[in-house]
Enzyme design. Structure first.
Site, mmCIF file in Angstrom:
data_model
loop_
_atom_site.group_PDB
_atom_site.id
_atom_site.type_symbol
_atom_site.label_atom_id
_atom_site.label_comp_id
_atom_site.label_asym_id
_atom_site.label_seq_id
_atom_site.Cartn_x
_atom_site.Cartn_y
_atom_site.Cartn_z
ATOM 1 N N ARG A 108 0.853 -1.184 0.000
ATOM 2 C CA ARG A 108 0.000 0.000 0.000
ATOM 3 C C ARG A 108 0.891 1.236 0.000
ATOM 4 N NH1 ARG A 108 1.615 1.923 4.059
ATOM 5 N NH2 ARG A 108 0.486 3.841 3.646
ATOM 6 N N GLY A 109 0.235 2.400 -0.066
ATOM 7 C CA GLY A 109 1.005 3.640 -0.157
ATOM 8 C C GLY A 109 1.219 3.959 -1.623
ATOM 9 N N ALA A 110 1.064 5.244 -1.953
ATOM 10 C CA ALA A 110 1.028 5.639 -3.367
ATOM 11 C C ALA A 110 2.245 5.162 -4.154
ATOM 12 C CB ALA A 110 0.906 7.161 -3.449
ATOM 13 N N ARG B 212 -6.258 -0.139 -7.705
ATOM 14 C CA ARG B 212 -6.741 0.851 -6.739
ATOM 15 C C ARG B 212 -6.846 2.169 -7.509
ATOM 16 N NH1 ARG B 212 -4.106 1.234 -1.049
ATOM 17 N NH2 ARG B 212 -6.077 2.293 -0.625
ATOM 18 N N GLN C 179 -3.246 2.720 9.560
ATOM 19 C CA GLN C 179 -1.862 2.750 9.036
ATOM 20 C C GLN C 179 -0.951 3.581 9.936
ATOM 21 O OE1 GLN C 179 -4.640 3.313 7.264
ATOM 22 N NE2 GLN C 179 -4.433 2.763 5.123
ATOM 23 N N ASP D 165 -1.775 11.164 -2.191
ATOM 24 C CA ASP D 165 -2.008 10.104 -3.172
ATOM 25 C C ASP D 165 -2.197 10.682 -4.566
ATOM 26 O OD1 ASP D 165 -2.424 7.382 -1.579
ATOM 27 O OD2 ASP D 165 -3.127 9.067 -0.387
ATOM 28 N N ASN E 220 -5.681 12.741 -0.207
ATOM 29 C CA ASN E 220 -4.866 11.929 0.713
ATOM 30 C C ASN E 220 -5.813 11.157 1.628
ATOM 31 O OD1 ASN E 220 -2.159 11.203 1.612
ATOM 32 N ND2 ASN E 220 -2.673 12.244 3.521
ATOM 33 N N LYS E 221 -5.234 10.343 2.477
ATOM 34 C CA LYS E 221 -6.019 9.458 3.342
ATOM 35 C C LYS E 221 -7.133 10.212 4.060
ATOM 36 C CE LYS E 221 -5.652 5.901 3.583
ATOM 37 N NZ LYS E 221 -6.500 4.985 2.767
#
Ligand code: MRU
Length: 355
Positions: free
Chosen positions: A47-49, A85, A199, A240, A250-251
């Site tokens: 995960r993570g951009a 995603r 996260q 992101d 973003n998140k």
């Protein structure tokens, strides 16, 4: 390819840290097919951009390998990979870059498989360098505050995980923090837990603990009170996707933190590699698909019980539905600046930069 913390090559396969098991177990997974790359991205094993962009690039390489370089068949395998995603632009960016490089004059030069492998490795190597530069560019902000505070710890609030597990090899938001710590500048990090997948609680804390960086976990709603008390000098979050107007996707929860920071005059910085900029997007609300994930992520929490077993428990009545947006949009007007590998830009300036 230089080994990095979130992923590395083992022969021709990609090894990744299984982030769904952190912080309780450090497990790794081997990826060797495009289907495995897609599944790992969808399940958030990775995960993570930046990291999903890296795995996307290797997914293209695996597709080329599986089809023995038959370009037409490769192309038919790419749409599900590109869409595994939807919100972070880095995944689509990496798949598009691989496609562009591999489709340009495919009959000439090195065999397609070799070119695919080289390009995927290059994408990872570039992220390592970008992350290092983001650390160098961003540390000046922390140093300036440290001087104002006569060396008292700089109090930094971050959200989600934009560290080594999100962008190789030291992240985006955490990169300046790592650099400050390496330079002996005292810092303390307030880590939002980042419901529903935690996260912050599970991955950012794990990273900071490993690096020996002082930090405290807070619930997602605590940031406003901390700012009210004057206990936050600076917010740094990742991204992101950043639109051509400088709006930041973003998140989920980032927007509320930015509102609180603006209300209290706390500088709010977004750290990102250039590959997270989406100059084709002018209107995030209309053009960006905000990933909507399973309601179960809201209705259930997973953690370790007293016996050490990993347990999943429900936290709401069985008849209660849940809505689970993965990301939100922070307008550029709330952002003090953007920390990139090309320098720190003030809000608004980003709109005038060429791709
Ligand atoms: O859903 P995730 O964990 O893949 O979310 C991405 C993120 O980690 C964050 O939004 C982060 O701040 C940006 S990624 C460098």
């Amino acid at each position: 390819m230089r080994p990095c913390q979130a992923l590395w090559l083992d022969g021709d396969d990609l090894m990744v840290v299984d982030q769904t098991q952190l912080p309780f177990t450090y497990g790794t997974r081997r990826l060797s097919t495009s289907a495995e790359a897609i599944a790992a991205i969808r399940a958030m094993t990775v995960r993570g951009a930046g990291v999903i962009g890296n795995v996307g690039a290797f997914g293209v390489y695996f597709a080329v390998r599986e089809t023995q370089g038959c370009w037409d068949t490769v192309q038919s395998l790419l749409p599900p990979l590109r869409a595994a995603r939807p919100t972070a632009v880095n995944l689509a960016w990496a798949v598009d870059r691989m496609t562009q490089v591999l489709s340009s004059d495919p009959a000439s030069g090195d065999p397609l498989i070799q070119r695919a492998r080289q390009e995927a490795i290059l994408i990872v190597e570039e992220d390592i360098e970008r992350s290092r530069r983001i650390g160098e560019e961003g540390v000046a902000l922390i140093t300036a505050i440290s001087r104002q505070k006569n060396g008292q710890p700089v109090e930094i609030l971050t959200h989600c995980n934009a560290g080594a597990m999100a962008i190789v090899d030291s992240g985006s938001a955490l990169a300046p923090i790592y650099t400050a710590h390496q330079q002996g500048i005292p810092v303390h990090v307030w880590v939002d837990e980042t419901r529903p997948r935690n996260q912050g609680a599970g991955i950012t804390t794990w990273e900071l603990a490993q690096a020996g960086i002082p930090h405290t976990l807070i619930v997602d709603n605590a940031g406003g009170l901390l700012m009210h008390y004057g206990k936050v000098d600076l917010c740094i979050v990742g991204a992101d996707r950043v639109t051509a107007t400088g709006d930041v996707i973003n998140k989920i929860g980032t927007y509320l933190k930015a509102l609180a920071a603006a209300a209290h005059g706390v500088p709010f910085y977004v750290a990102l590699p250039w590959s997270t900029l989406d100059f084709s997007c002018l209107d995030a609300l209309r053009e960006v698909e905000i990933e909507t994930r399973s309601p179960d992520e809201v209705l259930w929490v997973t953690g370790q019980d007293d016996s050490g077993a990993i347990t999943r428990v429900r936290i709401a009545p069985t008849e209660t539905p849940a809505l689970n947006y993965g990301f939100d949009i922070t307008p550029h007007s709330l952002i003090t600046g953007y920390i990139t590998e090309r320098g720190v830009f003030s809000s608004g300036a980003i709109a005038h930069l060429a791709p």
